[in-house]
Design an enzyme around this catalytic site. Structure first.
Site, mmCIF file in Angstrom:
data_model
loop_
_atom_site.group_PDB
_atom_site.id
_atom_site.type_symbol
_atom_site.label_atom_id
_atom_site.label_comp_id
_atom_site.label_asym_id
_atom_site.label_seq_id
_atom_site.Cartn_x
_atom_site.Cartn_y
_atom_site.Cartn_z
ATOM 1 N N HIS A 121 0.823 -1.219 0.000
ATOM 2 C CA HIS A 121 0.000 0.000 0.000
ATOM 3 C C HIS A 121 0.853 1.263 0.000
ATOM 4 O O HIS A 121 0.326 2.361 0.190
ATOM 5 C CB HIS A 121 -0.972 0.004 1.184
ATOM 6 C CG HIS A 121 -2.054 -1.042 1.053
ATOM 7 N ND1 HIS A 121 -2.860 -1.437 2.103
ATOM 8 C CD2 HIS A 121 -2.464 -1.775 -0.019
ATOM 9 C CE1 HIS A 121 -3.719 -2.367 1.688
ATOM 10 N NE2 HIS A 121 -3.485 -2.602 0.409
ATOM 11 N N CYS A 129 4.928 12.336 -8.111
ATOM 12 C CA CYS A 129 4.458 13.472 -8.897
ATOM 13 C C CYS A 129 3.230 13.053 -9.716
ATOM 14 O O CYS A 129 3.255 12.028 -10.396
ATOM 15 C CB CYS A 129 5.568 13.984 -9.810
ATOM 16 S SG CYS A 129 5.011 15.332 -10.858
ATOM 17 N N CYS A 149 6.731 19.056 -7.425
ATOM 18 C CA CYS A 149 7.815 18.212 -7.947
ATOM 19 C C CYS A 149 8.999 19.102 -8.315
ATOM 20 O O CYS A 149 8.828 20.129 -8.983
ATOM 21 C CB CYS A 149 7.300 17.472 -9.183
ATOM 22 S SG CYS A 149 8.553 16.543 -10.071
HETATM 23 C C1 BJW Z 1 -3.843 -6.314 16.741
HETATM 24 C C2 BJW Z 1 -3.431 -5.455 17.675
HETATM 25 C C3 BJW Z 1 -2.265 -5.903 18.367
HETATM 26 C C4 BJW Z 1 -5.151 -4.491 16.833
HETATM 27 N N1 BJW Z 1 -1.708 -7.100 18.022
HETATM 28 N N2 BJW Z 1 -3.390 -7.466 16.349
HETATM 29 C C5 BJW Z 1 -12.881 -7.387 -4.066
HETATM 30 C C6 BJW Z 1 -14.054 -7.448 -3.351
HETATM 31 C C7 BJW Z 1 -14.575 -6.306 -2.753
HETATM 32 C C8 BJW Z 1 -13.932 -5.064 -2.864
HETATM 33 C C9 BJW Z 1 -12.767 -5.008 -3.571
HETATM 34 C C10 BJW Z 1 -12.247 -6.153 -4.174
HETATM 35 N N3 BJW Z 1 -11.087 -5.810 -4.794
HETATM 36 C C11 BJW Z 1 -10.855 -4.494 -4.592
HETATM 37 C C12 BJW Z 1 -11.864 -3.980 -3.872
HETATM 38 C C13 BJW Z 1 -11.984 -2.558 -3.453
HETATM 39 C C14 BJW Z 1 -11.106 -2.209 -2.284
HETATM 40 C C15 BJW Z 1 -11.498 -3.040 -1.071
HETATM 41 O O1 BJW Z 1 -10.869 -4.009 -0.696
HETATM 42 N N4 BJW Z 1 -12.541 -2.651 -0.374
HETATM 43 C C16 BJW Z 1 -12.980 -3.390 0.820
HETATM 44 C C17 BJW Z 1 -12.982 -2.455 2.032
HETATM 45 C C18 BJW Z 1 -14.270 -4.099 0.566
HETATM 46 N N5 BJW Z 1 -9.681 -2.414 -2.599
HETATM 47 C C19 BJW Z 1 -9.009 -1.531 -3.293
HETATM 48 O O2 BJW Z 1 -9.542 -0.511 -3.700
HETATM 49 C C20 BJW Z 1 -7.548 -1.828 -3.563
HETATM 50 N N6 BJW Z 1 -7.290 -1.674 -4.931
HETATM 51 C C21 BJW Z 1 -7.553 -2.648 -5.848
HETATM 52 O O3 BJW Z 1 -7.845 -3.777 -5.527
HETATM 53 O O4 BJW Z 1 -7.447 -2.223 -7.144
HETATM 54 C C22 BJW Z 1 -8.120 -2.977 -8.168
HETATM 55 C C23 BJW Z 1 -9.637 -2.799 -8.001
HETATM 56 C C24 BJW Z 1 -10.164 -1.566 -7.662
HETATM 57 C C25 BJW Z 1 -11.548 -1.422 -7.473
HETATM 58 C C26 BJW Z 1 -12.395 -2.527 -7.600
HETATM 59 C C27 BJW Z 1 -11.840 -3.770 -7.932
HETATM 60 C C28 BJW Z 1 -10.448 -3.903 -8.141
HETATM 61 C C29 BJW Z 1 -6.665 -0.814 -2.839
HETATM 62 C C30 BJW Z 1 -6.750 -0.903 -1.375
HETATM 63 C C31 BJW Z 1 -5.926 0.215 -0.724
HETATM 64 C C32 BJW Z 1 -6.163 0.252 0.754
HETATM 65 N N7 BJW Z 1 -5.594 1.426 1.298
HETATM 66 C C33 BJW Z 1 -5.709 1.672 2.732
HETATM 67 C C34 BJW Z 1 -5.636 3.175 3.042
HETATM 68 C C35 BJW Z 1 -4.320 3.793 2.902
HETATM 69 C C36 BJW Z 1 -4.431 5.197 3.399
HETATM 70 C C37 BJW Z 1 -3.280 5.492 4.325
HETATM 71 O O5 BJW Z 1 -2.851 4.655 5.120
HETATM 72 O O6 BJW Z 1 -2.842 6.612 4.270
HETATM 73 O O7 BJW Z 1 -4.722 0.900 3.433
HETATM 74 S S1 BJW Z 1 -7.226 1.151 3.478
HETATM 75 C C38 BJW Z 1 -6.549 0.712 5.023
HETATM 76 O O8 BJW Z 1 -6.929 -0.673 5.223
HETATM 77 C C39 BJW Z 1 -5.019 0.761 4.845
HETATM 78 C C40 BJW Z 1 -4.624 -0.616 5.358
HETATM 79 O O9 BJW Z 1 -3.379 -1.015 4.821
HETATM 80 C C41 BJW Z 1 -5.794 -1.492 4.952
HETATM 81 C C42 BJW Z 1 -5.898 -2.778 5.724
HETATM 82 O O10 BJW Z 1 -6.168 -2.535 7.064
HETATM 83 P P1 BJW Z 1 -5.546 -3.474 8.183
HETATM 84 O O11 BJW Z 1 -4.086 -3.397 8.167
HETATM 85 O O12 BJW Z 1 -6.153 -4.807 8.107
HETATM 86 O O13 BJW Z 1 -6.012 -2.681 9.519
HETATM 87 P P2 BJW Z 1 -7.390 -2.764 10.314
HETATM 88 O O14 BJW Z 1 -7.461 -1.546 11.159
HETATM 89 O O15 BJW Z 1 -8.535 -3.047 9.446
HETATM 90 O O16 BJW Z 1 -7.217 -4.039 11.260
HETATM 91 C C43 BJW Z 1 -6.275 -4.071 12.314
HETATM 92 C C44 BJW Z 1 -6.272 -5.478 12.901
HETATM 93 O O17 BJW Z 1 -5.271 -5.535 13.883
HETATM 94 C C45 BJW Z 1 -7.590 -5.866 13.583
HETATM 95 O O18 BJW Z 1 -7.972 -7.166 13.127
HETATM 96 C C46 BJW Z 1 -7.251 -5.889 15.067
HETATM 97 O O19 BJW Z 1 -7.951 -6.899 15.794
HETATM 98 C C47 BJW Z 1 -5.784 -6.189 15.024
HETATM 99 N N8 BJW Z 1 -5.010 -5.654 16.161
HETATM 100 N N9 BJW Z 1 -4.193 -4.353 17.767
HETATM 101 C C48 BJW Z 1 -2.290 -7.846 17.025
HETATM 102 N N10 BJW Z 1 -1.700 -5.172 19.358
HETATM 103 ZN ZN ZN Z 2 7.136 15.793 -11.805
#
Ligand code: BJW
Ligand code: ZN
Length: 242
Positions: A121, A129, A149
């Protein structure tokens, strides 16, 4: 299975494996004081993702999006890797075929010393840019808004994958290769709801890997893995090599 017998089983697998892939999410950095996205204290409780983490949001109001990233940069600038990040560095040293796939943009794995990794990510300390596409490292806190840029004076954006954007094809290729060829997959601290990372566990399992989930709480994917162990990453991960 009790959590201590699950840890013992996983520890035995890790002691002999020659092919380990690790997938991490925000939970591994929660123990370093970095907020997660979802859950009671998650970022998405106070900020709407579609207003801040989408290409449409940036096109509409780049100033607002950069303000949010400046707040995140300020918060992350003081954070350090925790024992879970450091244990993964030791596992990389021990295992011949190691690859770490992280969804985190916080830079804590590279700063711990992990070398073989894909930051699928992006990275909050990199900018891209919007005109010429050049990617550069920028650690300014705060960054001057709106940043330009130095090559073409185009508007810079965070080098982060927002919702609806494609992941880097090279990162994807490398990740799928690591998932298809690993003997063990560790999934640490991710809610498993964001694609494509949410599909990585099933891919490794379909290719015969032993899949383990380490998370503070059960997730929608816990029933689909070989072992699911609940606890804090900083406590659980070091036990895997002790
Ligand atoms: C602990 C703990 C401790 C707490 N010890 N554990 C197929 C089906 C449906 C939808 C889609 C699909 N394919 C694509 C999509 C669309 C979309 C998507 O997935 N949407 C869903 C929400 C349904 N995906 C995309 O758009 C992706 N692009 C893509 O696939 O392109 C092609 C495409 C596009 C459109 C349609 C189809 C295909 C891109 C995804 C980019 C995600 N970006 C983000 C934001 C970045 C912003 C930033 O940071 O500045 O990235 S979203 C956010 O969530 C961030 C994270 O990396 C990501 C994952 O979150 P994560 O790491 O799992 O965190 P949490 O908070 O959810 O969970 C934390 C966990 O830790 C919990 O379980 C706690 O219990 C645990 N925990 N403390 C151990 N101490
Ligand atoms: Zn540039």
């Amino acid at each position: 299975m009790t959590s201590s017998s699950a840890i013992r089983e996983l520890k035995e697998k890790l002691a002999t494996t020659t092919a380990l892939t690790v997938l991490t999410g925000a939970g591994i950095s929660a123990d370093s004081g970095v907020p997660t996205f979802r859950g009671a204290e998650g970022l998405w409780n106070n900020f709407r993702p579609e207003e801040l983490a989408s290409p449409e949001a940036f096109a509409r109001n780049p100033h607002l999006v950069w303000e949010w990233y400046n707040w995140r940069r300020e918060l992350l600038a003081t954070k350090k890797p925790n024992p879970a990040h450091l244990t993964l560095v030791e596992l990389e040293r021990r295992v011949d075929n190691f690859w770490l796939i992280t969804q985190n943009v916080d830079d804590l794995h590279p700063s711990a010393g992990t070398q073989r990794l894909s930051e699928i990510h992006g990275n909050i300390w990199k900018v891209r840019c919007t005109q010429c596409g050049q990617v550069t490292v920028n650690r300014d806190v705060p960054i001057a808004i709106l940043p330009e840029c130095s090559t073409c004076r185009g508007l810079l954006r965070p080098h982060i994958v927002w919702f609806g954007e494609s992941l880097d094809p090279e990162d994807l290729q490398k990740s799928f290769e690591a998932l298809r060829t690993c003997e063990v997959l560790l999934i640490i601290g991710t809610s498993g709801v964001v694609y494509p990372a949410a599909s990585f566990g099933p891919v490794a399992k379909d290719h015969g890997a032993f899949v383990a989930e380490l998370n503070l709480d059960p997730t929608p994917r816990s029933d689909l893995v070989d072992v699911a162990i609940q606890g804090r990453a900083k406590d659980l991960v070091p036990q895997l090599i002790s």
